[in-house]
Design an enzyme around this catalytic site. Structure first.
Site, mmCIF file in Angstrom:
data_model
loop_
_atom_site.group_PDB
_atom_site.id
_atom_site.type_symbol
_atom_site.label_atom_id
_atom_site.label_comp_id
_atom_site.label_asym_id
_atom_site.label_seq_id
_atom_site.Cartn_x
_atom_site.Cartn_y
_atom_site.Cartn_z
ATOM 1 N N THR A 1 0.816 -1.221 0.000
ATOM 2 C CA THR A 1 0.000 0.000 0.000
ATOM 3 C C THR A 1 0.849 1.270 0.000
ATOM 4 O O THR A 1 2.012 1.265 0.372
ATOM 5 C CB THR A 1 -0.968 0.019 1.206
ATOM 6 O OG1 THR A 1 -0.230 -0.130 2.409
ATOM 7 C CG2 THR A 1 -1.998 -1.085 1.105
ATOM 8 N N ALA B 1 -14.327 8.709 -3.970
ATOM 9 C CA ALA B 1 -15.212 7.636 -4.446
ATOM 10 C C ALA B 1 -15.876 6.900 -3.278
ATOM 11 O O ALA B 1 -15.344 6.864 -2.172
ATOM 12 C CB ALA B 1 -14.408 6.652 -5.283
ATOM 13 N N GLU C 1 2.037 13.196 -12.912
ATOM 14 C CA GLU C 1 1.357 13.335 -11.628
ATOM 15 C C GLU C 1 2.363 13.880 -10.608
ATOM 16 O O GLU C 1 3.326 13.203 -10.273
ATOM 17 C CB GLU C 1 0.862 11.964 -11.146
ATOM 18 C CG GLU C 1 0.160 12.021 -9.797
ATOM 19 C CD GLU C 1 0.018 10.640 -9.142
ATOM 20 O OE1 GLU C 1 1.016 9.897 -9.092
ATOM 21 O OE2 GLU C 1 -1.095 10.326 -8.680
ATOM 22 N N LYS D 1 2.118 -5.239 3.247
ATOM 23 C CA LYS D 1 3.375 -4.476 3.268
ATOM 24 C C LYS D 1 2.983 -3.013 3.113
ATOM 25 O O LYS D 1 2.740 -2.524 2.004
ATOM 26 C CB LYS D 1 4.261 -4.943 2.111
ATOM 27 C CG LYS D 1 5.745 -4.765 2.311
ATOM 28 C CD LYS D 1 6.199 -3.333 2.474
ATOM 29 C CE LYS D 1 6.150 -2.499 1.233
ATOM 30 N NZ LYS D 1 6.399 -1.052 1.506
ATOM 31 N N GLU E 1 -3.105 -0.530 -8.807
ATOM 32 C CA GLU E 1 -3.833 0.720 -8.533
ATOM 33 C C GLU E 1 -2.785 1.814 -8.477
ATOM 34 O O GLU E 1 -2.233 2.119 -7.425
ATOM 35 C CB GLU E 1 -4.572 0.613 -7.191
ATOM 36 C CG GLU E 1 -5.628 -0.478 -7.147
ATOM 37 C CD GLU E 1 -6.914 -0.084 -7.861
ATOM 38 O OE1 GLU E 1 -7.104 1.097 -8.191
ATOM 39 O OE2 GLU E 1 -7.743 -0.990 -8.094
ATOM 40 N N SER F 1 2.870 4.485 -6.963
ATOM 41 C CA SER F 1 3.189 5.280 -8.143
ATOM 42 C C SER F 1 3.307 4.391 -9.381
ATOM 43 O O SER F 1 3.534 3.175 -9.274
ATOM 44 C CB SER F 1 4.494 6.025 -7.916
ATOM 45 O OG SER F 1 5.506 5.095 -7.616
ATOM 46 N N THR G 1 9.511 -6.244 -3.172
ATOM 47 C CA THR G 1 10.153 -6.991 -4.251
ATOM 48 C C THR G 1 10.085 -8.488 -3.961
ATOM 49 O O THR G 1 9.845 -9.306 -4.848
ATOM 50 C CB THR G 1 11.617 -6.516 -4.387
ATOM 51 O OG1 THR G 1 11.593 -5.098 -4.494
ATOM 52 C CG2 THR G 1 12.301 -7.099 -5.598
ATOM 53 N N CYS H 1 -4.859 9.813 -5.153
ATOM 54 C CA CYS H 1 -4.712 9.341 -6.532
ATOM 55 C C CYS H 1 -5.788 9.968 -7.408
ATOM 56 O O CYS H 1 -5.597 10.130 -8.605
ATOM 57 C CB CYS H 1 -4.789 7.822 -6.575
ATOM 58 S SG CYS H 1 -6.228 7.164 -5.745
HETATM 59 P P1 NAD Z 1 5.197 4.719 -3.886
HETATM 60 O O1 NAD Z 1 5.143 4.142 -5.245
HETATM 61 O O2 NAD Z 1 6.410 5.488 -3.506
HETATM 62 O O3 NAD Z 1 5.045 3.559 -2.784
HETATM 63 C C1 NAD Z 1 3.934 2.692 -2.770
HETATM 64 C C2 NAD Z 1 4.355 1.366 -2.156
HETATM 65 O O4 NAD Z 1 5.303 0.732 -3.016
HETATM 66 C C3 NAD Z 1 5.046 1.506 -0.803
HETATM 67 O O5 NAD Z 1 4.637 0.445 0.010
HETATM 68 C C4 NAD Z 1 6.532 1.430 -1.164
HETATM 69 O O6 NAD Z 1 7.303 0.937 -0.102
HETATM 70 C C5 NAD Z 1 6.529 0.462 -2.342
HETATM 71 N N1 NAD Z 1 7.560 0.729 -3.344
HETATM 72 C C6 NAD Z 1 8.114 1.930 -3.679
HETATM 73 N N2 NAD Z 1 8.994 1.765 -4.689
HETATM 74 C C7 NAD Z 1 8.996 0.449 -4.996
HETATM 75 C C8 NAD Z 1 9.703 -0.330 -5.967
HETATM 76 N N3 NAD Z 1 10.581 0.220 -6.805
HETATM 77 N N4 NAD Z 1 9.460 -1.662 -6.001
HETATM 78 C C9 NAD Z 1 8.566 -2.227 -5.161
HETATM 79 N N5 NAD Z 1 7.886 -1.533 -4.226
HETATM 80 C C10 NAD Z 1 8.079 -0.205 -4.145
HETATM 81 O O7 NAD Z 1 3.884 5.605 -3.710
HETATM 82 P P2 NAD Z 1 3.480 6.556 -2.514
HETATM 83 O O8 NAD Z 1 4.307 7.806 -2.591
HETATM 84 O O9 NAD Z 1 3.444 5.816 -1.224
HETATM 85 O O10 NAD Z 1 1.963 6.881 -2.885
HETATM 86 C C11 NAD Z 1 1.591 7.810 -3.850
HETATM 87 C C12 NAD Z 1 1.307 7.157 -5.179
HETATM 88 O O11 NAD Z 1 0.347 6.105 -5.039
HETATM 89 C C13 NAD Z 1 0.703 8.130 -6.161
HETATM 90 O O12 NAD Z 1 1.220 7.871 -7.444
HETATM 91 C C14 NAD Z 1 -0.775 7.799 -6.108
HETATM 92 O O13 NAD Z 1 -1.503 8.197 -7.244
HETATM 93 C C15 NAD Z 1 -0.727 6.319 -5.956
HETATM 94 N N6 NAD Z 1 -1.971 5.811 -5.383
HETATM 95 C C16 NAD Z 1 -2.827 5.165 -6.218
HETATM 96 C C17 NAD Z 1 -4.044 4.718 -5.729
HETATM 97 C C18 NAD Z 1 -5.028 4.044 -6.618
HETATM 98 O O14 NAD Z 1 -5.937 3.419 -6.094
HETATM 99 N N7 NAD Z 1 -4.914 4.114 -7.939
HETATM 100 C C19 NAD Z 1 -4.372 4.907 -4.385
HETATM 101 C C20 NAD Z 1 -3.462 5.550 -3.562
HETATM 102 C C21 NAD Z 1 -2.260 6.012 -4.081
#
Ligand code: NAD
Length: 508
Positions: free
Chosen positions: A161, A459, A396, A187, A264, A243, A227, A298
């Site tokens: 998440t 939503a 974004e 996680k 997502e 992201s 990972t 998001c």
């Molecule tokens: P992030 O991508 O930095 O991290 C999200 C999760 O991925 C974390 O648990 C992080 O530890 C893990 N992570 C980060 N880099 C990784 C990698 N290279 N490999 C594997 N795991 C990795 O995102 P964030 O800053 O925590 O959240 C913001 C982002 O999440 C924005 O892009 C937002 O739009 C998106 N988001 C999408 C939704 C949706 O439902 N579409 C909902 C909430 C947030």
């Protein structure tokens, strides 16, 4: 521990310095690095959590696999009974959980409470669903035969998440997965470890009462555990929220082992405002959508595509509305906008504003970081030159920056709307039935969510949630999203005394 945090941490049983980030029923000792939870309002630490290491990962996954052997055979309505209790416990802890969200990620009080409400709502939904996990019965072409579809649990589900919904996204997944007969490994974001621990403690109580240890496991960590989950063949489904860049990496790894993924990912959401729009509605919806949650949803509104006849008035009214946004401590009930999550988010905001100006954007309001403790920025509106000469609007930036474009027609608005790589949420403001229908038609918005006269953000759980293109294509939460958490089995039942073959094939 500062006095600002003490009460909430104590209410949630987190007022200690030896917090382990690994749990599967019981808490598991772990030797991973220390993760510090920081209050974005003050920059002070709230608490420290020891991250899960590989040994803890194996214990948590092992217990999940062991529980799955029993859980998948527990009747679904009885699984729903556990989720009903979980929802009731979350309801009982709503105030404290909501406060922790505000402290840990800076959401204003009503949004922190709203996020907990979303967890409660999805539990209610999942309880009902536990009696409705039905498959189809279909006519067979063969005499004395019946075709039947049924849905079986998958196994352990990895739930990764993002920081901005530090509790609810887990609940969207876990409540559904649990009634579907799966077991869960969570996680969370390393930016919000305490939110995850607080929810896990509540899960722990329910698992003990319901003899279900191992059903909900927790692995607090950053990229290494994500990972590991992505690469692990013992985890048939990975639900990843985050992201686009991180999701792309996770998706490639899961695909490499032919696993299932729910993705997502990021959004870049726009509101179209036509000349005939009700501006009172549009201004309120856009202001909440763009500046609410400090632009860290998001579904945040990042672009406005306004028709020429209304764009000037809309810009003026939005700037006036932005001036009334009270910025401050999210724990103060009068605050409408809190901080960004960290210093890196403030840097990303600054870089995006500079790029927008360099590309010909005109700042109508905001544009600067705020000089005070914590990670505050001004909510910002930038008038953009034209949709095809403004590349920054294709990205974004997770901050309250709104780009305002002027367009000639609905067709031009839809073309510009769909020109970005992401496809999560969209909205149109119009009093014209025809324009609204056109926007939600197959030739309209290309997003997973398309709204009329209400904003892009916020939503409800009853619908399926998710988006297209770079947003990843996953669906979570309501409607029939549950099907992603199960495997479909098609059964042919022969109750006749002969063995006719399909398509009239003759053999023996
Ligand atoms: P992030 O991508 O930095 O991290 C999200 C999760 O991925 C974390 O648990 C992080 O530890 C893990 N992570 C980060 N880099 C990784 C990698 N290279 N490999 C594997 N795991 C990795 O995102 P964030 O800053 O925590 O959240 C913001 C982002 O999440 C924005 O892009 C937002 O739009 C998106 N988001 C999408 C939704 C949706 O439902 N579409 C909902 C909430 C947030």
């Amino acid at each position: 521990m500062s006095s600002r945090h003490a009460r909430t941490l104590s209410d949630l049983g987190l007022d200690r310095d030896d917090l382990s980030g690994a749990a599967a029923g019981d808490w598991i000792p772990t030797r991973g690095p220390e993760i510090v939870s920081t209050d974005p309002t003050t920059g002070e630490p709230i608490g420290r959590v020891r991250a899960a290491d590989e040994a803890a990962y194996e214990v948590v996954l092992g217990r999940a696999e062991a529980r799955f052997e029993e859980w998948r055979l527990r009747p679904a309505p009885r699984r729903g009974e556990l989720v009903r209790k979980l929802g009731a416990r979350l309801r009982g802890a709503k105030e404290a959980l909501g406060a922790l969200i505000s402290l840990e990620v800076g959401k204003i009080r009503s949004e922190g409470l709203g996020e907990v409400q979303e967890m409660i709502d999805i539990c209610d939904f999942a309880v009902g669903l536990s009696r409705q996990l039905g498959g189809l019965t279909l006519p067979s072409e063969r005499p004395g035969h019946r075709l039947m579809e049924q849905w079986h649990p998958l196994g352990p589900v990895g739930i990764v998440t993002a920081f901005n919904f530090p509790m609810a996204v887990w609940a969207w997944n876990a409540a559904l997965a649990a009634v579907c007969g799966d077991v869960c490994l969570w996680k969370p974001s390393p930016r919000a470890p305490l939110s995850a621990l607080a929810v896990q403690r509540i899960c722990h109580e329910v698992m003990v009462e319901e003899d279900a240890a191992g059903l909900f496991g927790l692995l607090v960590d950053g990229v290494p555990t994500s990972t590991r989950i992505a690469a692990d063949r013992r985890i048939p489904l990975v639900s990843f929220t985050g992201s686009v860049a991180a999701g792309r990496a996770v998706a490639a790894t899961v695909a490499g082992r032919l696993g299932k993924a729910i993705l997502e990912l990021g959004g870049n959401n726009a509101a179209v405002v036509l000349d005939d729009a009700d501006l009172d509605l549009a201004v309120r919806a856009i202001t909440f959508g763009a500046a609410g949650t400090a632009g860290q949803r998001c579904t945040t509104t990042r672009r406005v595509l306004a028709q020429r006849g209304v764009s000037g008035r809309l810009a003026e009214r939005l700037v006036a509305a932005y001036r009334t946004i009270r910025i401050g401590d999210p724990m103060d009930s009068a605050t409408l906008m809190g901080p960004l999550v960290g210093a890196d988010a403030v840097d990303a905001y600054r870089r995006a504003v500079a790029a927008a100006v360099a590309q010909g954007g005109e700042i109508l309001c905001g544009g600067k970081a705020i000089d005070r403790p914590g990670f505050y920025v001004e909510p910002t509106i930038i008038r953009a030159p034209s949709p095809d000469r403004f590349p920054i609007a294709h990205e974004e930036t997770f901050a309250p920056i709104l780009y305002l474009f002027e367009v000639d027609s609905l067709d031009a608005a839809i073309a510009a709307h769909n020109a970005v790589p992401q496809g999560l949420s969209s909205a149109i403001f119009t009093e014209s039935f025809r324009s609204a229908e056109r926007f939600v038609s197959a030739a309209g918005s290309d997003c997973g969510i398309a709204n009329v006269n209400t904003g892009t953000s916020g939503a409800e759980i009853g619908g399926a949630f998710g988006g297209e293109k770079d947003t990843g294509g996953g669906r979570e939460s309501g409607s029939d999203s549950w099907k992603a958490y199960m495997r479909r089995q098609t059964c042919t039942l022969n109750f006749g005394g002969t063995l006719p073959l399909a398509q009239g094939v003759e053999f023996l």
